[in-house]
Write a protein that holds these residues in place. Sequence first.
Motif, PDB file in Angstrom:
ATOM      1  N   GLY A  11      -2.934  -4.833  -7.646  1.00 59.33           N
ATOM      2  CA  GLY A  11      -3.450  -4.265  -6.408  1.00 59.33           C
ATOM      3  C   GLY A  11      -4.830  -3.665  -6.584  1.00 59.33           C
ATOM      4  O   GLY A  11      -5.696  -3.767  -5.709  1.00 59.33           O
ATOM      5  N   GLN A  12      -5.042  -3.068  -7.740  1.00 63.51           N
ATOM      6  CA  GLN A  12      -6.365  -2.480  -7.995  1.00 63.51           C
ATOM      7  C   GLN A  12      -7.426  -3.574  -8.037  1.00 63.51           C
ATOM      8  O   GLN A  12      -8.517  -3.432  -7.486  1.00 63.51           O
ATOM      9  CB  GLN A  12      -6.325  -1.700  -9.312  1.00 63.51           C
ATOM     10  CG  GLN A  12      -5.534  -0.398  -9.187  1.00 63.51           C
ATOM     11  CD  GLN A  12      -5.086   0.165 -10.531  1.00 63.51           C
ATOM     12  OE1 GLN A  12      -5.142  -0.499 -11.549  1.00 63.51           O
ATOM     13  NE2 GLN A  12      -4.606   1.395 -10.517  1.00 63.51           N
ATOM     14  N   ARG A  23      -8.313  -4.648  -4.634  1.00 64.86           N
ATOM     15  CA  ARG A  23      -9.190  -3.702  -3.933  1.00 64.86           C
ATOM     16  C   ARG A  23     -10.628  -3.852  -4.389  1.00 64.86           C
ATOM     17  O   ARG A  23     -11.560  -3.752  -3.603  1.00 64.86           O
ATOM     18  CB  ARG A  23      -8.695  -2.273  -4.151  1.00 64.86           C
ATOM     19  CG  ARG A  23      -7.517  -1.964  -3.243  1.00 64.86           C
ATOM     20  CD  ARG A  23      -6.975  -0.596  -3.493  1.00 64.86           C
ATOM     21  NE  ARG A  23      -5.983  -0.586  -4.563  1.00 64.86           N
ATOM     22  CZ  ARG A  23      -5.586   0.495  -5.200  1.00 64.86           C
ATOM     23  NH1 ARG A  23      -6.118   1.671  -4.890  1.00 64.86           N
ATOM     24  NH2 ARG A  23      -4.669   0.427  -6.131  1.00 64.86           N
ATOM     25  N   GLU A  28      -6.552 -13.560   2.229  1.00 64.79           N
ATOM     26  CA  GLU A  28      -5.379 -12.730   1.919  1.00 64.79           C
ATOM     27  C   GLU A  28      -5.769 -11.484   1.132  1.00 64.79           C
ATOM     28  O   GLU A  28      -5.291 -11.251   0.029  1.00 64.79           O
ATOM     29  CB  GLU A  28      -4.341 -13.548   1.143  1.00 64.79           C
ATOM     30  CG  GLU A  28      -4.049 -14.858   1.869  1.00 64.79           C
ATOM     31  CD  GLU A  28      -2.804 -15.560   1.375  1.00 64.79           C
ATOM     32  OE1 GLU A  28      -1.955 -14.896   0.783  1.00 64.79           O
ATOM     33  OE2 GLU A  28      -2.679 -16.761   1.631  1.00 64.79           O
ATOM     34  N   SER A  40      -2.754  -8.880   0.150  1.00 64.20           N
ATOM     35  CA  SER A  40      -1.413  -9.363  -0.204  1.00 64.20           C
ATOM     36  C   SER A  40      -0.779  -8.595  -1.350  1.00 64.20           C
ATOM     37  O   SER A  40       0.425  -8.549  -1.467  1.00 64.20           O
ATOM     38  CB  SER A  40      -1.467 -10.845  -0.545  1.00 64.20           C
ATOM     39  OG  SER A  40      -2.323 -11.050  -1.651  1.00 64.20           O
ATOM     40  N   ASN A  41      -1.584  -8.012  -2.224  1.00 63.24           N
ATOM     41  CA  ASN A  41      -0.975  -7.330  -3.352  1.00 63.24           C
ATOM     42  C   ASN A  41      -0.986  -5.808  -3.234  1.00 63.24           C
ATOM     43  O   ASN A  41      -0.829  -5.109  -4.216  1.00 63.24           O
ATOM     44  CB  ASN A  41      -1.660  -7.740  -4.656  1.00 63.24           C
ATOM     45  CG  ASN A  41      -1.112  -9.046  -5.160  1.00 63.24           C
ATOM     46  OD1 ASN A  41      -1.538 -10.098  -4.722  1.00 63.24           O
ATOM     47  ND2 ASN A  41      -0.117  -8.983  -6.026  1.00 63.24           N
ATOM     48  N   LEU A  42      -1.203  -5.327  -2.015  1.00 57.25           N
ATOM     49  CA  LEU A  42      -1.227  -3.869  -1.849  1.00 57.25           C
ATOM     50  C   LEU A  42       0.130  -3.381  -1.343  1.00 57.25           C
ATOM     51  O   LEU A  42       0.870  -4.105  -0.680  1.00 57.25           O
ATOM     52  CB  LEU A  42      -2.316  -3.476  -0.859  1.00 57.25           C
ATOM     53  CG  LEU A  42      -3.715  -3.954  -1.225  1.00 57.25           C
ATOM     54  CD1 LEU A  42      -4.732  -3.369  -0.257  1.00 57.25           C
ATOM     55  CD2 LEU A  42      -4.061  -3.576  -2.654  1.00 57.25           C
ATOM     56  N   ASP A  43       0.423  -2.154  -1.637  1.00 56.68           N
ATOM     57  CA  ASP A  43       1.661  -1.590  -1.125  1.00 56.68           C
ATOM     58  C   ASP A  43       1.498  -1.254   0.350  1.00 56.68           C
ATOM     59  O   ASP A  43       0.388  -1.148   0.866  1.00 56.68           O
ATOM     60  CB  ASP A  43       2.025  -0.331  -1.908  1.00 56.68           C
ATOM     61  CG  ASP A  43       0.931   0.694  -1.838  1.00 56.68           C
ATOM     62  OD1 ASP A  43       1.027   1.625  -1.028  1.00 56.68           O
ATOM     63  OD2 ASP A  43      -0.052   0.547  -2.602  1.00 56.68           O
ATOM     64  N   ALA A  44       2.621  -1.090   1.019  1.00 52.93           N
ATOM     65  CA  ALA A  44       2.620  -0.943   2.472  1.00 52.93           C
ATOM     66  C   ALA A  44       1.663   0.156   2.934  1.00 52.93           C
ATOM     67  O   ALA A  44       0.845  -0.033   3.827  1.00 52.93           O
ATOM     68  CB  ALA A  44       4.030  -0.628   2.956  1.00 52.93           C
ATOM     69  N   GLU A  45       1.766   1.259   2.284  1.00 53.00           N
ATOM     70  CA  GLU A  45       0.967   2.415   2.639  1.00 53.00           C
ATOM     71  C   GLU A  45      -0.528   2.085   2.580  1.00 53.00           C
ATOM     72  O   GLU A  45      -1.285   2.271   3.526  1.00 53.00           O
ATOM     73  CB  GLU A  45       1.300   3.518   1.613  1.00 53.00           C
ATOM     74  CG  GLU A  45       0.451   4.736   1.672  1.00 53.00           C
ATOM     75  CD  GLU A  45       0.969   5.681   2.737  1.00 53.00           C
ATOM     76  OE1 GLU A  45       2.185   5.652   2.993  1.00 53.00           O
ATOM     77  OE2 GLU A  45       0.150   6.419   3.318  1.00 53.00           O
ATOM     78  N   LEU A  46      -0.904   1.568   1.413  1.00 46.85           N
ATOM     79  CA  LEU A  46      -2.298   1.260   1.186  1.00 46.85           C
ATOM     80  C   LEU A  46      -2.757   0.129   2.088  1.00 46.85           C
ATOM     81  O   LEU A  46      -3.886   0.086   2.553  1.00 46.85           O
ATOM     82  CB  LEU A  46      -2.448   0.841  -0.273  1.00 46.85           C
ATOM     83  CG  LEU A  46      -3.841   0.886  -0.837  1.00 46.85           C
ATOM     84  CD1 LEU A  46      -4.421   2.275  -0.711  1.00 46.85           C
ATOM     85  CD2 LEU A  46      -3.781   0.481  -2.298  1.00 46.85           C
ATOM     86  N   ARG A  47      -1.826  -0.759   2.344  1.00 48.94           N
ATOM     87  CA  ARG A  47      -2.152  -1.893   3.184  1.00 48.94           C
ATOM     88  C   ARG A  47      -2.487  -1.420   4.585  1.00 48.94           C
ATOM     89  O   ARG A  47      -3.468  -1.840   5.186  1.00 48.94           O
ATOM     90  CB  ARG A  47      -0.928  -2.798   3.207  1.00 48.94           C
ATOM     91  CG  ARG A  47      -1.131  -4.056   3.901  1.00 48.94           C
ATOM     92  CD  ARG A  47       0.130  -4.873   3.794  1.00 48.94           C
ATOM     93  NE  ARG A  47       0.008  -5.832   2.735  1.00 48.94           N
ATOM     94  CZ  ARG A  47       0.956  -6.736   2.475  1.00 48.94           C
ATOM     95  NH1 ARG A  47       2.077  -6.747   3.148  1.00 48.94           N
ATOM     96  NH2 ARG A  47       0.770  -7.600   1.536  1.00 48.94           N
ATOM     97  N   ARG A  94      -6.122  -1.732   6.004  1.00 52.08           N
ATOM     98  CA  ARG A  94      -6.253  -2.482   7.254  1.00 52.08           C
ATOM     99  C   ARG A  94      -7.017  -1.657   8.287  1.00 52.08           C
ATOM    100  O   ARG A  94      -7.957  -2.145   8.920  1.00 52.08           O
ATOM    101  CB  ARG A  94      -4.851  -2.812   7.764  1.00 52.08           C
ATOM    102  CG  ARG A  94      -4.794  -3.289   9.174  1.00 52.08           C
ATOM    103  CD  ARG A  94      -3.555  -4.090   9.440  1.00 52.08           C
ATOM    104  NE  ARG A  94      -2.307  -3.445   9.031  1.00 52.08           N
ATOM    105  CZ  ARG A  94      -1.498  -2.769   9.871  1.00 52.08           C
ATOM    106  NH1 ARG A  94      -1.824  -2.607  11.129  1.00 52.08           N
ATOM    107  NH2 ARG A  94      -0.377  -2.255   9.435  1.00 52.08           N
ATOM    108  N   VAL A 148       1.766  -8.487  10.980  1.00 53.85           N
ATOM    109  CA  VAL A 148       1.228  -7.253  11.533  1.00 53.85           C
ATOM    110  C   VAL A 148      -0.296  -7.254  11.404  1.00 53.85           C
ATOM    111  O   VAL A 148      -1.021  -6.918  12.321  1.00 53.85           O
ATOM    112  CB  VAL A 148       1.838  -6.035  10.807  1.00 53.85           C
ATOM    113  CG1 VAL A 148       1.221  -4.752  11.340  1.00 53.85           C
ATOM    114  CG2 VAL A 148       3.342  -6.032  10.990  1.00 53.85           C
ATOM    115  N   THR A 183      -2.656  -7.104  14.635  1.00 55.24           N
ATOM    116  CA  THR A 183      -3.410  -5.890  14.921  1.00 55.24           C
ATOM    117  C   THR A 183      -4.900  -6.071  14.721  1.00 55.24           C
ATOM    118  O   THR A 183      -5.702  -5.416  15.369  1.00 55.24           O
ATOM    119  CB  THR A 183      -2.949  -4.733  14.018  1.00 55.24           C
ATOM    120  OG1 THR A 183      -3.057  -5.145  12.661  1.00 55.24           O
ATOM    121  CG2 THR A 183      -1.516  -4.363  14.307  1.00 55.24           C
TER     122      THR A 183
END
Lengths: 334, 400, 359, 359, 353
Positions: D137-138, D141, D159, D162-169, D173, D195, D199
């Motif tokens: 994920g890092q 980013r 994409e 795609s490798n970020l956690d929900a929160e960070l995503r 976003r 989503v 969005t």
Amino acid sequence: MTKTAFSSLLMAPVNALMRIVDAPLRRLQKATGISGMAAFFLAPNMLIFGIFVLLPLVINFVYSMTGGTAFFLSERSFVGGEQYARLFSCVDYLDPMSCQEDAFWTAVGNTFWFVLLQVSLMILASLVTALILNRGLVARSFWRAVFFFPVLLSPVVVGLIWKWILQRQGLLNYILYQFGAEPYSWLTDRTWTFAATIGVSIWAHMGLYTLILLAGLQAIPKDLYEAAEMDGTRPARVFWRITLPLLAPNLLVVVVLALIKAVQVFDEVYVLTGGGPGTSTLYLTQYIYETGFASALRNPGLAAAASILMGLVLVVLTLLQLGVGRRSENKGKR
Amino acid sequence: GDVRIMWYSDGVEGEVMKDLVDRFMKENPGINVILDNVAYGVVREQLPVQLEAGNGPDIARVAQIKDLSRHWLDLRPLVKDPAYWDENFGAQADWMRPDGSNQISGFMTQITLTGGFANKTLFDQAGVPVPGPDASWEDWAAATKKVKESQQIPYAMAIDRSGHRITAPLLSYGANYIGADDKPAPIDAGAKDYLTKFVGWVEDGTMAKDVWVSAAGTTYRAAADDFINGQLAFYYSGSWQVANLATKIGDNFDWVATGSPCGPAACTGMPGGAALVAIKYTKNPKDVATFMDWFAREEIVKEFSERTLFLPGHKAVVEKGGLSFKSDNEQAKAALTKFVEASKTTSDIALKLPAWRWSDTFYAAIVTRVSQALAGELKIEDAFSRIDADIAQKVKDAGQ
Amino acid sequence: MGEIKLSDVNKSYGSVHVLKDIDLHIEDGEFIVFVGPSGCGKSTLLRTIAGLEKITSGEIKIDGKRVNDVSAADRGLAMVFQSYALYPHMTVRQNLAFGLENSNMPKAEIAERIGEAARMLEIDQYLDRRPGQLSGGQRQRVAIGRAIVRRPTAFLLDEPLSNLDAELRVSTRAELAALHARIGSTMIYVTHDQVEAMTLAHRIVVMRAGKIEQVGTPLDLYNTPANRFVAGFIGAPHMNFLSAQVVEVDPASVTLTIGGSHRLLVPLAGHKLSVGEKLTVGIRPQHITLASDPGSLTVKVRLVEALGSETVIHADLHGEKLLAVVQGQKQITPGDEVHFSVAGAPLHLFDNNGLRIGA
Amino acid sequence: MGEIKLSDVNKSYGSVHVLKDIDLHIEDGEFIVFVGPSGCGKSTLLRTIAGLEKITSGEIKIDGKRVNDVSAADRGLAMVFQSYALYPHMTVRQNLAFGLENSNMPKAEIAERIGEAARMLEIDQYLDRRPGQLSGGQRQRVAIGRAIVRRPTAFLLDEPLSNLDAELRVSTRAELAALHARIGSTMIYVTHDQVEAMTLAHRIVVMRAGKIEQVGTPLDLYNTPANRFVAGFIGAPHMNFLSAQVVEVDPASVTLTIGGSHRLLVPLAGHKLSVGEKLTVGIRPQHITLASDPGSLTVKVRLVEALGSETVIHADLHGEKLLAVVQGQKQITPGDEVHFSVAGAPLHLFDNNGLRIGA
Amino acid sequence: MGAAARFILRRKGGPGGRGWHWTDIVTWVWLIGGLVIMFGPAVWLTFSSFKTPAALNEFPPSILPYVTSQATVEGYDKPLQLYDARMPDGSTRVLAEVRRIGIMAQMVDPKAPGEIIRVNINDRTPVRSVSFATENYTEPFVHFDFLRYLWNSVFVTVVATLITLIVNSMAAFALSKYEFRGRNLAMLIILATLMVPLSVIMVPLYSIISTLGMFNSLWGVILPTVATPTGVFILRQYMLTIPDELIDAARMDKASEWQIYWRIVLPLTAPALAVLAIFSVVWRWNDFLWPLIVLSRRELYTLQVGLSIYSGELNVQWHFILAMTVVTMIPVVLVFIFLQRFITTGIAGTGLK
Ligand SMILES: Nc1ncnc2c1ncn2[C@@H]1O[C@H](COP(=O)(O)OP(=O)(O)OP(=O)(O)O)[C@@H](O)[C@H]1O
Ligand SMILES: Nc1ncnc2c1ncn2[C@@H]1O[C@H](COP(=O)(O)OP(=O)(O)OP(=O)(O)O)[C@@H](O)[C@H]1O
Ligand SMILES: [Mg+2]
Ligand SMILES: [Mg+2]
């Protein structure tokens, strides 16, 4: 941290220079497009190469069509294919002694066997060494240096050291003598001498190829090894199925270079055996060298013809290898 | 102006030369002599190429003096006293000038003569007397064989692998290379006779096999190391080995120079040597001549010879005698004296060969083919016919 | 067969302490999902279990056997790498076959397993391509396939579906679940996808900065998160946190104010709260409804996201952010004032240390 | 400034025809999202726009200028690669600075932009690490950051989350949306996340097998998908498709039966349907509700997925699969019979070719 | 810790486990064998460089440089050599040799120099001790324009290596990362000429150098060697392993092709560049034949050419050659040790997913 600081200090002026260079090159790129840049990158090498490698080669070809003992073309007479005809005038091609240039054919035969054995054994040895050096050894640099060391020696010194080891009054006999063996004249024995030339040239050049292979090994992404490990792969299979295929581009370098260098073997053998016993270690380059330069029997045209033939054989061999290599190269692409 | 000398060294002569050059420059402040020390290989292989291209130094010390003679400068109009040169260096002048000219090309810095060395200690220990000056090669073979057997040395005798060296006994056996029209003659009975014997000796272990067999082509290979280590009773080489033997043998055993063993026709050695020649392409012929003149002076030649332990090629120096070689090794001095003495038995043909255009061709062919015979690749008869064929081919090539 | 026990596991890269005192007991056949913020150490934990990374201290046991010093190859696990790690010089088929050939499986069975996995992952057409000729999602499927064909005692999957499209993701997820049901191997699964975590996991392990925050069944974590971090992390969009103050206490309940003055009565047995205390109230966006009566929370809409089936409303409540997910498509635009009702919503209370108050 | 026009673009890799007759007009400043199944050609399309892939035929114009032969470096776009493609020998900081240095930006400004992007993406602590030392994920980013700092006329993002956690995503976003609002660059965005697509997009481009299936605003696609494929692809979980038969026609409506006998009245103006015709009805899972009256559809539950805020019920209706998403947590177990109501649900009709019937 | 390394290092019993895997045994046998065979001769060479000319030729050869001990004995001007002499009664004594006449040596006891003892030369063996003939090193320094030669060598080596690296890597970049017409042809020509040994094209090359006026110029030594096909080949093959996506990324970052070459490809090729740099340094440093032809002036000599003056027609002064070989080897060894560190784990792949 200090290391990077140091190197960045070192690189600062270079980088500045590169930046200055960049501006005009950008304009060039605008003008010529990306494929034009390919030409730009290729140009300096090709220029130097053309003048100092290609041109002499062409001249050399012209040489092979001339006769006489003079060195310079202006003083040589055109004889057409006569030199080639002379090289090829044989009663029976399998028996060098039946040829007019018997030494040439002897050298060809010797070189053939030498190349076959030297290249295969050396690549094997380099590969094993590279694999071993690639393990997480303690004192890595030291071990690398050990195997690379002989490369640092000039061929003359290499030949000399081994002559001192192998000659009748040499170190080897002395050591064997300590174990009660009689001194033996290794260098007058055709088989041993031939083996010695192979062994010594492997000794002297192995380090180079080990280094190339080592760099290649290190470039294989480690996650593939992890994947293979997760797949429960035995080391031998990892070697055959992962390491070797992915090493293929570098292995190709090594094979091609080793082959070419083997065909050109000269200096160290010249010092070690001088081509003897008899003509059993007389290799092509020595033949060419003696024919072309040894003062009394000099015939530069004949030497040139022989070298052109040698070059042709090498081109064919290399093309064959590249054909094989191309396939594995494509495989290696990610 | 500048005068460049291409110089190679076998021993200490480079340093002696440097000394002399310094002295010369002090005496001739206008001339700057630069000594370019090189390997002998450069002189042998690169110099010819440079010369053909019209490059090269102003003066060079060379050994293939005849082969390249068309590149030498004629000093006759330049030297102060051509008569002095003719008088003192005339004997070898032919060696270094194109056939039929009277050019003064330079002079010999060193005359060499092939000859033998015996390990006296081995003979003494074996209780075998060292054969005398009239002993033939067979006598030597017989005597050294006894020494070999009693002293358990690997070989009795050795000859350097060199066409020049082996030519000496060939001539003693009556060989003559020079044909009627000054072209090479086919290899003759005298040569075949000795070579056949030689091969026989190698086969029965009298002659050291290693030296000749462990090389191919025209590679030069000396047997000095074996002699120095006391592994040989008799070693056939030449005068230039004296200094080498003196330093390396030291006090390990006694050795003597023996001159050349005899054959049915003569007891000759082969002369040879290196010359200092001026080169045509120089831009400073005057300075070159000045230097050559200076260096050819009798006292300089004498000093040079004494310090380098070389045999001088200067008639007056030789004839006046009284050379005191700078060595504290008595054996070396004795050996040098012996060589000077032996030079008197040098045969006419031996004296002619250095000036003969084809001698190198002959040497090369003999060395190449005889070692093949020794290695068992050729029968000796085939070797002879190959030698003839090789030489004929060369003559043909050169005609092109 | 696939029981994995980690005790006190620590792992550092040089000075970077990546895993801290990990204790975890995974039952045989369990489906465990690791979740946590990017960089929290999920991949590293997976790699230490796999044996690809040596742990700095602690102990790992598989089926009761200490495996600290057992190499990855001998642990009998299969892994899907976050980076795929496909063999670039082999075709897809060869990639899949490689692990099987290692165990000298008969050719026919290899072909059969590959065929099965390829069908399941919809990569049949690409079997003779090399990884370089595949799209990102296709590569990822090959990586999954490579693990599946092996039928190991335990699977380690590192974000195996991150590059798949929604459709394929759902079907692959279902296939994985079916596979798990069928062969019963232990599965350890790293994901960022809430739906995946919730639907696949027997238990979810929530990690943060190298530590395990909470382990539990999906609904446990959803309904009773142990702390504010877990509460925020589980459930998408994340839970709203509002600062609150206790205004009344009762043995069985407590009354709070949020958004300045809005009063909430939270049933809470056995608490130790006192009036005036400050705490945090968590409300999931899905539990907020649009209301029309002005007695409810009045918020200002900052952003509206229409997802089709639902609408996400980002709003401001007295300077605090508030998210609401409402069903259907709404005609609300940023800047509007709307009314939110939290009546009936499950509320989560957290103290100043972020720990849950009450069950 | 960032108007991109593709006309009749085709792209083949050897014999593999990857892009087929792509026509697309992207307005300056628009936020376009590409969605489609894995391997459908999204990345390839992005790469052709970027200039990294030569097109086989067709024309690409940027701001009205034909750029077919303009190199990637000169098109002035920035890209986030699906595979990240970070420079492995540079630190994160150097990775970010590289593009800026190429346009000779002053050092101070470079540092400022990097700082800003790093804060936004929460990678400030890693600025001096190399990519090899980062988690998946890092890395992702950093890849995003590299594009952001450039402030190009158009962004191409493959994409990116795609490798970020929900929160960070969610937060990233939001940051991307804010960035877009602030700098107004055109953005072309590939994603598999519904989503995100819904969005972020002004318009969504749905692709299948190298072709564009539909282009439209998110709600357009959601509410009136042009065909069955788009209908199934947009919205998660995907739409239910039930085979239906026309039993009654009316100028303004049509009555169908589904699930054997359940009758549905669909208002439909200007249709050409006739009685007895077979067609497909699409119903989104979110529009199905649990009912108690036996008059509604009776289904058999196969699988229940509890997501916390909602529950996904997989059910069988006369051999056809039916998915329902219901709010909250339900006590239903597989094997149960439950009743679904589709009353009031928007229905989508598709003919035998999968094309939408009616508006 | 490289996974690859760890993987191969793995022993049967696991890391730190009991028992050795066969690969461990092979490894150590190979390493120790390598140490003896590869390094042994070099060590011997180094010791030999400290031997006197006489000791160099000696049989049986010794590993360490020995000289015969000497002692100053009262009544004799010069120091005398010491021997272990076997006496008729079977005992041995250390005696100094006064002179040798034939096979008998006249010896004295250094402690009691009065009496002359006659010993058969076969009954005495020299007393020897290790001693380093440092004059092999010091003498050439005196006569030899060492610093000048060193400078020339360094100049040739450094300049040639730099040009080689830049020119070859540029060509390799073009040949590995661009598609253009004639690419295969160029590669083929380059490879085909790999097979030309210098000795073959020496004469034509010499005439070219002469024509260009580079005879007796260090550039004449440098230029013909820098376009080595070997370098292009090695670098190209290595560059093939660099993912094209990194180059794509750089293009998106507005990098010019030159920047891509300089900032992306070159750093990632570091291991191969290090290999080539090592080769180039070793080759140029040891180059002998070609400089010998081009450089005929002393002030231009490189070390190797300078060294060769000890090879005469009839004699070679090996003791100087060996000593100078050892000296000239030191810089390349240092360069090797410095550069080989760059041959470490390739990182090109780690930037990708
Ligand atoms: N070099 C190639 N040779 C042949 N086919 C290729 C090559 N590269 C890609 N393809 C094929 O082209 C198609 C489109 O690939 P692309 O990467 O554009 O897909 P995508 O839509 O980005 O998929 P994903 O969502 O999985 O990333 C795929 O089917 C892929 O297999
Ligand atoms: N070689 C390394 N050196 C230093 N730090 C590292 C190294 N490898 C990983 N890290 C750090 O360790 C931490 C954990 O990494 P890990 O890959 O386990 O994260 P993750 O939870 O898988 O994240 P993601 O969801 O982003 O993949 C990260 O902060 C990362 O930066
Ligand atoms: Mg990870
Ligand atoms: Mg893609």
